[in-house]
Design a protein around this motif. Structure first.
Motif, PDB file in Angstrom:
ATOM      1  N   ALA A  79      69.695 -27.827 -31.471  1.00 49.44           N
ATOM      2  CA  ALA A  79      69.542 -26.660 -32.345  1.00 49.44           C
ATOM      3  C   ALA A  79      69.232 -25.409 -31.535  1.00 49.44           C
ATOM      4  N   CYS A  80      68.424 -25.560 -30.493  1.00 48.59           N
ATOM      5  CA  CYS A  80      68.084 -24.423 -29.634  1.00 48.59           C
ATOM      6  C   CYS A  80      69.308 -23.942 -28.863  1.00 48.59           C
ATOM      7  N   LEU A  81      70.085 -24.879 -28.332  1.00 46.58           N
ATOM      8  CA  LEU A  81      71.311 -24.511 -27.627  1.00 46.58           C
ATOM      9  C   LEU A  81      72.284 -23.800 -28.564  1.00 46.58           C
ATOM     10  N   PHE A  82      72.337 -24.260 -29.822  1.00 46.93           N
ATOM     11  CA  PHE A  82      73.211 -23.630 -30.807  1.00 46.93           C
ATOM     12  C   PHE A  82      72.755 -22.206 -31.098  1.00 46.93           C
ATOM     13  N   ALA A  83      71.446 -22.023 -31.323  1.00 51.31           N
ATOM     14  CA  ALA A  83      70.925 -20.694 -31.637  1.00 51.31           C
ATOM     15  C   ALA A  83      71.123 -19.728 -30.475  1.00 51.31           C
ATOM     16  N   GLU A  84      71.075 -20.245 -29.261  1.00 53.97           N
ATOM     17  CA  GLU A  84      71.315 -19.409 -28.086  1.00 53.97           C
ATOM     18  C   GLU A  84      72.781 -18.973 -28.020  1.00 53.97           C
ATOM     19  N   LYS A  85      73.683 -19.881 -28.399  1.00 49.69           N
ATOM     20  CA  LYS A  85      75.109 -19.603 -28.313  1.00 49.69           C
ATOM     21  C   LYS A  85      75.635 -18.816 -29.504  1.00 49.69           C
ATOM     22  N   TYR A  86      75.063 -19.088 -30.706  1.00 45.83           N
ATOM     23  CA  TYR A  86      75.548 -18.443 -31.934  1.00 45.83           C
ATOM     24  C   TYR A  86      74.370 -17.827 -32.712  1.00 45.83           C
ATOM     25  N   PRO A  87      73.687 -16.845 -32.155  1.00 42.71           N
ATOM     26  CA  PRO A  87      72.504 -16.285 -32.824  1.00 42.71           C
ATOM     27  C   PRO A  87      72.792 -15.641 -34.175  1.00 42.71           C
ATOM     28  N   SER A  88      74.008 -15.155 -34.373  1.00 43.38           N
ATOM     29  CA  SER A  88      74.329 -14.492 -35.640  1.00 43.38           C
ATOM     30  C   SER A  88      74.376 -15.467 -36.807  1.00 43.38           C
ATOM     31  N   LEU A  89      74.456 -16.770 -36.515  1.00 42.09           N
ATOM     32  CA  LEU A  89      74.520 -17.781 -37.572  1.00 42.09           C
ATOM     33  C   LEU A  89      73.154 -18.375 -37.893  1.00 42.09           C
ATOM     34  N   VAL A  90      72.133 -17.937 -37.176  1.00 42.00           N
ATOM     35  CA  VAL A  90      70.801 -18.546 -37.304  1.00 42.00           C
ATOM     36  C   VAL A  90      69.776 -17.481 -37.670  1.00 42.00           C
ATOM     37  N   LYS A  91      68.976 -17.763 -38.692  1.00 40.58           N
ATOM     38  CA  LYS A  91      67.948 -16.814 -39.126  1.00 40.58           C
ATOM     39  C   LYS A  91      66.645 -17.026 -38.369  1.00 40.58           C
ATOM     40  N   SER A  92      66.296 -18.285 -38.108  1.00 35.05           N
ATOM     41  CA  SER A  92      65.140 -18.611 -37.278  1.00 35.05           C
ATOM     42  C   SER A  92      65.306 -20.027 -36.763  1.00 35.05           C
ATOM     43  N   LEU A  93      64.456 -20.392 -35.808  1.00 30.23           N
ATOM     44  CA  LEU A  93      64.541 -21.706 -35.181  1.00 30.23           C
ATOM     45  C   LEU A  93      63.151 -22.319 -35.101  1.00 30.23           C
ATOM     46  N   THR A  94      63.005 -23.540 -35.636  1.00 28.12           N
ATOM     47  CA  THR A  94      61.747 -24.287 -35.530  1.00 28.12           C
ATOM     48  C   THR A  94      62.006 -25.579 -34.776  1.00 28.12           C
ATOM     49  N   LEU A  95      61.247 -25.789 -33.705  1.00 29.37           N
ATOM     50  CA  LEU A  95      61.432 -26.945 -32.831  1.00 29.37           C
ATOM     51  C   LEU A  95      60.185 -27.822 -32.856  1.00 29.37           C
ATOM     52  N   LEU A  96      60.373 -29.109 -33.115  1.00 30.05           N
ATOM     53  CA  LEU A  96      59.280 -30.079 -33.117  1.00 30.05           C
ATOM     54  C   LEU A  96      59.458 -31.028 -31.940  1.00 30.05           C
ATOM     55  N   SER A  97      58.419 -31.171 -31.128  1.00 35.68           N
ATOM     56  CA  SER A  97      58.454 -32.071 -29.965  1.00 35.68           C
ATOM     57  C   SER A  97      59.646 -31.775 -29.074  1.00 35.68           C
ATOM     58  N   VAL A  98      59.749 -30.534 -28.661  1.00 33.48           N
ATOM     59  CA  VAL A  98      60.851 -30.098 -27.798  1.00 33.48           C
ATOM     60  C   VAL A  98      60.284 -29.399 -26.572  1.00 33.48           C
ATOM     61  N   ASP A  99      60.806 -29.760 -25.408  1.00 38.36           N
ATOM     62  CA  ASP A  99      60.413 -29.162 -24.141  1.00 38.36           C
ATOM     63  C   ASP A  99      61.531 -28.253 -23.660  1.00 38.36           C
ATOM     64  N   THR A 100      61.202 -27.305 -22.799  1.00 39.39           N
ATOM     65  CA  THR A 100      62.258 -26.523 -22.163  1.00 39.39           C
ATOM     66  C   THR A 100      63.075 -27.392 -21.217  1.00 39.39           C
ATOM     67  N   LEU A 101      62.473 -28.457 -20.699  1.00 42.11           N
ATOM     68  CA  LEU A 101      63.187 -29.402 -19.841  1.00 42.11           C
ATOM     69  C   LEU A 101      64.043 -30.300 -20.711  1.00 42.11           C
ATOM     70  N   SER A 102      65.337 -30.152 -20.640  1.00 43.99           N
ATOM     71  CA  SER A 102      66.232 -30.841 -21.565  1.00 43.99           C
ATOM     72  C   SER A 102      66.261 -32.351 -21.363  1.00 43.99           C
ATOM     73  N   VAL A 103      65.714 -32.852 -20.258  1.00 45.09           N
ATOM     74  CA  VAL A 103      65.697 -34.304 -20.016  1.00 45.09           C
ATOM     75  C   VAL A 103      64.526 -34.987 -20.709  1.00 45.09           C
ATOM     76  N   ASN A 104      63.623 -34.222 -21.251  1.00 45.89           N
ATOM     77  CA  ASN A 104      62.418 -34.800 -21.853  1.00 45.89           C
ATOM     78  C   ASN A 104      62.649 -35.194 -23.305  1.00 45.89           C
ATOM     79  N   HIS A 105      63.200 -36.397 -23.503  1.00 46.90           N
ATOM     80  CA  HIS A 105      63.370 -36.994 -24.828  1.00 46.90           C
ATOM     81  C   HIS A 105      62.857 -38.424 -24.761  1.00 46.90           C
TER      82      HIS A 105
END
Length: 266
Positions: free
Chosen positions: A90-116
């Protein structure tokens, strides 16, 4: 490849704001369901669910394109919510297509994309000479705070099904990665657990380097990776408060003491 767009619950007065819950691991939606239902009392909440065939290759780019098709068809931008790898996408999407997103809420998400949680499982599975079931049982005890015996039996099964049939990055022999995250142009809210071993305590410092004025970071007290399961009401209240502040001159307003702070919710 199958994606679906489902209404979680419709309230009688049809709220103006629309929330889209991104769900790349439908098996685990039972852990998100209570929060989504609570949000539906204030907003029109819909669930975007995605699954691919077992013998079908899939990449983040494919998921982003399918999600874009859904959002383009919408009459207005939506508030996106996602947990774990769903939040990463969802974060990658909002970064790529910000005009389609009103806000972004992330639960248990790190900036390090390998942390799942799945990447931690793959690391353990490739390094430890023990059974898959034993690793999943151990992992479940770290991911959830519940001491209920029945829950302890069910959770490893849910994780196993998710690993076998749903979207994860890589495999035991080949882990795929995506670029690390940055807060997109849209208003962003990050909620992470205090005792989450997947998204460690240093995540706050990593996010602090990228969050904007008006964005928020909250640390859920005693929360583990799936804190939304046992702290549903608190999580819903925080998300509702955030989304209700988004309309208007959110991005351009001055930073105040209630923004971009690490809070412990009792």
């Amino acid at each position: 490849m199958l994606c679906s767009f489902k209404i979680i619950e419709m309230v009688q007065h049809m709220p103006q704001d629309k929330v889209l819950w991104i769900d790349l691991q439908p098996t685990l939606h039972c852990l998100n369901k209570r929060v989504a239902q609570l949000l539906s009392r204030s907003f029109a909440v819909q669930r975007w669910s995605f699954q691919h065939d077992l013998d079908e290759s899939c990449s983040v780019t494919t998921v982003l394109d399918l999600l874009r098709q859904t959002l383009v068809a919408s009459s207005e931008p939506m508030h996106l919510v996602g947990h774990g790898i769903s939040g990463t996408v969802a974060c990658l999407f909002a970064e790529k297509y910000p005009s389609l997103v009103k806000s972004l809420t992330l639960l248990s998400v790190d900036t390090l994309s390998v942390n799942h949680w799945s990447s931690h499982y793959l690391d353990l599975r490739s390094q430890l000479p023990t059974s898959r079931q034993a690793i999943l049982s151990h992992l479940s005890s770290l991911l959830f705070s519940s001491n209920n015996a029945r829950t302890g039996e069910i959770l490893p099964c849910l994780l196993a099904k998710c690993l076998d049939t749903e979207f994860i990055q890589g495999s035991i022999v080949n882990q795929q990665t995506t670029k690390n995250l940055h807060a997109p142009e849209v208003p962003t809210f990050v909620l992470n657990g205090e005792f989450d071993f997947v998204v460690d305590s240093n995540a706050h410092d990593r996010w602090s380097e990228t969050l904007k004025s008006g964005d928020r970071y909250v640390c859920m007290k005693k929360g583990r990776h799936f804190f939304q399961f046992d702290q549903a009401q608190q999580v819903a209240d925080l998300i509702i408060a955030f989304i209700q502040m988004v309309p208007g001159e959110w991005i351009n307003r001055e930073l105040n003491a209630n923004d971009f702070t690490s809070l412990a919710w009792s």
